[in-house]
Write a protein that holds these residues in place. Structure first.
Motif, PDB file in Angstrom:
ATOM      1  N   VAL A  17      67.842  45.702 -19.449  1.00 29.98           N
ATOM      2  CA  VAL A  17      66.897  44.641 -19.822  1.00 29.98           C
ATOM      3  C   VAL A  17      65.906  45.117 -20.898  1.00 29.98           C
ATOM      4  O   VAL A  17      65.634  46.307 -21.029  1.00 29.98           O
ATOM      5  CB  VAL A  17      66.102  44.149 -18.575  1.00 29.98           C
ATOM      6  N   ASP A  18      65.413  44.129 -21.662  1.00 33.14           N
ATOM      7  CA  ASP A  18      64.331  44.367 -22.612  1.00 33.14           C
ATOM      8  C   ASP A  18      63.011  44.095 -21.891  1.00 33.14           C
ATOM      9  O   ASP A  18      62.933  43.150 -21.086  1.00 33.14           O
ATOM     10  CB  ASP A  18      64.454  43.416 -23.806  1.00 33.14           C
ATOM     11  N   ASN A  74      56.554  46.246 -21.523  1.00 33.66           N
ATOM     12  CA  ASN A  74      55.911  47.564 -21.359  1.00 33.66           C
ATOM     13  C   ASN A  74      56.985  48.618 -21.124  1.00 33.66           C
ATOM     14  O   ASN A  74      57.407  48.825 -19.991  1.00 33.66           O
ATOM     15  CB  ASN A  74      54.957  47.556 -20.166  1.00 33.66           C
ATOM     16  N   PRO A  75      57.436  49.290 -22.192  1.00 33.39           N
ATOM     17  CA  PRO A  75      58.540  50.248 -22.022  1.00 33.39           C
ATOM     18  C   PRO A  75      58.153  51.410 -21.107  1.00 33.39           C
ATOM     19  O   PRO A  75      56.978  51.756 -20.988  1.00 33.39           O
ATOM     20  CB  PRO A  75      58.810  50.752 -23.435  1.00 33.39           C
ATOM     21  N   LEU A  76      59.159  51.997 -20.505  1.00 35.89           N
ATOM     22  CA  LEU A  76      58.937  53.194 -19.687  1.00 35.89           C
ATOM     23  C   LEU A  76      58.816  54.394 -20.607  1.00 35.89           C
ATOM     24  O   LEU A  76      59.526  54.467 -21.615  1.00 35.89           O
ATOM     25  CB  LEU A  76      60.147  53.427 -18.779  1.00 35.89           C
ATOM     26  N   PRO A 109      64.692  54.584 -17.281  1.00 35.17           N
ATOM     27  CA  PRO A 109      64.711  54.339 -18.730  1.00 35.17           C
ATOM     28  C   PRO A 109      66.135  54.364 -19.263  1.00 35.17           C
ATOM     29  O   PRO A 109      66.983  55.083 -18.731  1.00 35.17           O
ATOM     30  CB  PRO A 109      63.909  55.517 -19.314  1.00 35.17           C
ATOM     31  N   ASP A 110      66.393  53.584 -20.312  1.00 35.61           N
ATOM     32  CA  ASP A 110      67.719  53.568 -20.930  1.00 35.61           C
ATOM     33  C   ASP A 110      67.557  53.353 -22.442  1.00 35.61           C
ATOM     34  O   ASP A 110      67.649  52.222 -22.923  1.00 35.61           O
ATOM     35  CB  ASP A 110      68.587  52.457 -20.310  1.00 35.61           C
ATOM     36  N   LEU A 130      67.291  50.205 -17.259  1.00 39.05           N
ATOM     37  CA  LEU A 130      68.393  49.841 -16.358  1.00 39.05           C
ATOM     38  C   LEU A 130      67.782  49.496 -15.006  1.00 39.05           C
ATOM     39  O   LEU A 130      66.958  50.259 -14.486  1.00 39.05           O
ATOM     40  CB  LEU A 130      69.376  51.002 -16.225  1.00 39.05           C
ATOM     41  N   ILE A 131      68.168  48.341 -14.472  1.00 35.18           N
ATOM     42  CA  ILE A 131      67.639  47.914 -13.168  1.00 35.18           C
ATOM     43  C   ILE A 131      68.799  47.569 -12.234  1.00 35.18           C
ATOM     44  O   ILE A 131      69.878  47.182 -12.682  1.00 35.18           O
ATOM     45  CB  ILE A 131      66.699  46.690 -13.293  1.00 35.18           C
ATOM     46  N   SER A 132      68.560  47.727 -10.933  1.00 28.82           N
ATOM     47  CA  SER A 132      69.583  47.351  -9.948  1.00 28.82           C
ATOM     48  C   SER A 132      68.904  46.887  -8.670  1.00 28.82           C
ATOM     49  O   SER A 132      67.882  47.448  -8.269  1.00 28.82           O
ATOM     50  CB  SER A 132      70.497  48.540  -9.631  1.00 28.82           C
TER      51      SER A 132
END
Ligand SMILES: Cc1cc2nc3c(=O)[nH]c(=O)nc-3n(C[C@H](O)[C@H](O)[C@H](O)COP(=O)(O)OP(=O)(O)OC[C@H]3O[C@@H](n4cnc5c(N)ncnc54)[C@H](O)[C@@H]3O)c2cc1C
Length: 372
Positions: free
Chosen positions: A218-219, A222-224, A242-243, A248-250
Motif C-alpha cells: 500500500v501507499d 506517513n512512510p515507515l 516497510p517495502d 506491506l500489510i497483512s
C-alpha cells in the motif's frame, strides 16, 4: 518411453527448488512443476521475512541453520539474499510473553515507539524485539536454487502436472503432462496439493490443511522509516513492514481452504486497510497490489520431512506452513541427507507398520528420528 532418474521432485516452489539444488551433482534428479513457471503459487506470495524467534522449537532450529547456509552463499554472490530487518511483536504483557521465545528480547513501550513511530501508543502495552531477523530477497534465492540445480545436472520440467504415480518393482513410475518418469524416490513437494499427490500415488494422506493468508502493498501518507522492524500483533490480528517506500500489510488470517490458485476475497483488503488504520498513523492512500497464498500445515504445525512409513521411496517435503522460506535451506540439507543415505525405508520397514501407523504421528516419529 520413460526417463529414468534416482529422484523425481514434484513441485517447483521453494521446497522443491531448494532440495533440487541440495541434491544437484550427487544423484540424477528431475523436478516436475505443474505450472508453466516455477514458484507460481505460495512461494511467490510470501512476506519475505526470516524470523528465528518464530514457530515451534524445531522450526526455530531450522531457521537458524537456514540463515547460516544462506549467509554463507551471500558471501559469494553480488546481490545478497539477506538484509538485516528486526522483527517486533506487540500486544499486551501476557500475549507478548506467551509468544516471545529466547530469541526475542523484551523492550519498553518507548523503545517500541521509537523503532516504529507510526504505531498508536494506546494500541499496545508490551513489546518484544528479535534483532536476528532478516528480510529475504525471495526471487534471488529461488533463482539461485534453480541455477545451482541446473548447473548440477537437474532436469527442470515445467507445465507438467503429475497425473499418475504408482509403485512398480523397486521404484516409481510417474505420468506428468505428456511425459513419463521412473525413479527410485518420489519427493512430494506439492505444497497445498501434497495430500492430493499422495492419494493419486496410492499413499495415505496426512490431513495436511492449506490456510489462506492475504497481503497487500500500500501507499501511505506517513512512510515507515527504512529501519523500522517488521511489526506483528502477538494475537495474530495483523502485521506490516516497510517495502521500498511503500508498506506491506497483512491481516494474518488463518482461514481453511482447498488447494487452489487463491485470490483475495471481496472485502478482505478493505477490512485489512481499516484494521491497520486503527492501530497506526500510516494513513493508507491506496493499494498497489494484493494477493493471497496458502500456508499448508500438518496438525501439529511441524513441517513434514521424511520417507513415508509404509510407501517405500515416497518422501514427504510438505507442511511448511508460514515457515517455508525461513526453514528452506535447513530442511533441504536434512532431506538431501535422508534421501542420499536411503535411511527412510530402512528406518521403518513396511512389514512392521500397521495401516494405522501411516498417520501424521507415525510420520512425525520417522521424520525427526534423525535429529535426536
Ligand atoms: C501471505 C504469506 C506470507 C508468508 N510469509 C512468509 C515469510 O515471511 N517467511 C516464510 O518463511 N514463509 C512465509 N510464508 C510461507 C511460505 O511462502 C510457504 O511456506 C512456502 O512458499 C511453501 O513452499 P512450497 O514449495 O511448499 O509450496 P508452493 O510454493 O505452493 O509450491 C508447490 C508447487 O507444487 C506444484 N504442484 C502441486 N501439485 C503438483 C502436481 N501434481 N504435479 C506437479 N506440480 C505440482 C504447484 O504448482 C506449486 O508450484 C508466507 C505465506 C503466505 C501465503
Amino acid at each position: 518411453m520413460s526417463a529414468h532418474y534416482d529422484v523425481v521432485i514434484v513441485g517447483g516452489g521453494i521446497a522443491g527448488l531448494s532440495l533440487a539444488s541440495a541434491l544437484a551433482g550427487q544423484c540424477s534428479v528431475a523436478l516436475v512443476e505443474a505450472e508453466q513457471t516455477l514458484a507460481y503459487h505460495t512461494s511467490a506470495r510470501s512476506a519475505r521475512q526470516l524470523i528465528p524467534s518464530y514457530g515451534p522449537p524445531v522450526v526455530q532450529e531450522l531457521t537458524v541453520r537456514t540463515l547460516d547456509l544462506i549467509a554463507a552463499r551471500d558471501a559469494e554472490r553480488p546481490e545478497p539474499v539477506l538484509t538485516p530487518r528486526s522483527f517486533m511483536l506487540i500486544g499486551d504483557d501476557a500475549t507478548v510473553r506467551a509468544e516471545a521465545s529466547g530469541r526475542m528480547q523484551r523492550i519498553t513501550h518507548a523503545e517500541a515507539l521509537e523503532l516504529c513511530p507510526v504505531l498508536l501508543p494506546e494500541s499496545f502495552s508490551a513489546a518484544g524485539l528479535d534483532t536476528g531477523s532478516f528480510a529475504c530477497k525471495a526471487p534471488v534465492l529461488l533463482e539461485d536454487h534453480r541455477r545451482r540445480a541446473e548447473a548440477g545436472g537437474v532436469d527442470i520440467i515445467t507445465g507438467a502436472r503429475v497425473h499418475s504415480a504408482q509403485r512398480l518393482g523397486t521404484g516409481w513410475e510417474l505420468g506428468a503432462g505428456q511425459e513419463g518418469f521412473e525413479a527410485a524416490v518420489v519427493v512430494n513437494a506439492a505444497g497445498a496439493w501434497a495430500d492430493e499427490l499422495a492419494v493419486l500415488s496410492g499413499v495415505e494422506k496426512l490431513g495436511l490443511q492449506p490456510y489462506r493468508r492475504t497481503a497487500a502493498i500500500v501507499d501511505v501518507e506517513n512512510p515507515l522509516p527504512a529501519t523500522c522492524p517488521m511489526v506483528a500483533a502477538a494475537d495474530d490480528s495483523f502485521y506490516f513492514r516497510p517495502d521500498d517506500g511503500q508498506v506491506l500489510i497483512s491481516p494474518a488470517e488463518h482461514v481453511p481452504s482447498g488447494p487452489e490458485d487463491a485470490r483475495p476475497h471481496p472485502g478482505d483488503i478493505e477490512r485489512l486497510v481499516a484494521r491497520i488504520n486503527t492501530v497506526t498513523t500510516l494513513g493508507i492512500r491506496g493499494v498497489s497490489q494484493a494477493w493471497t497464498g496458502l500456508r499448508t500445515e500438518a496438525a501439529d504445525g511441524v513441517p513434514v520431512v521424511g520417507f513415508d512409513a509404509e510407501a517405500t521411496g515416497f518422501f514427504w517435503l510438505a507442511g511448511q506452513g508460514g515457515y517455508g522460506f525461513q526453514t528452506s535451506s535447513g530442511i533441504a540439507e536434512l532431506a538431501a541427507g535422508l534421501i542420499l543415505a536411503g535411511q527412510g525405508a530402512a528406518a521403518t520397514p513396511p512389514t512392521e507398520a500397521s495401516p494405522a501407523s501411516r498417520t501424521a504421528e507415525a510420520l512425525a516419529a520417522t521424520r525427526w528420528s534423525i535429529r535426536r
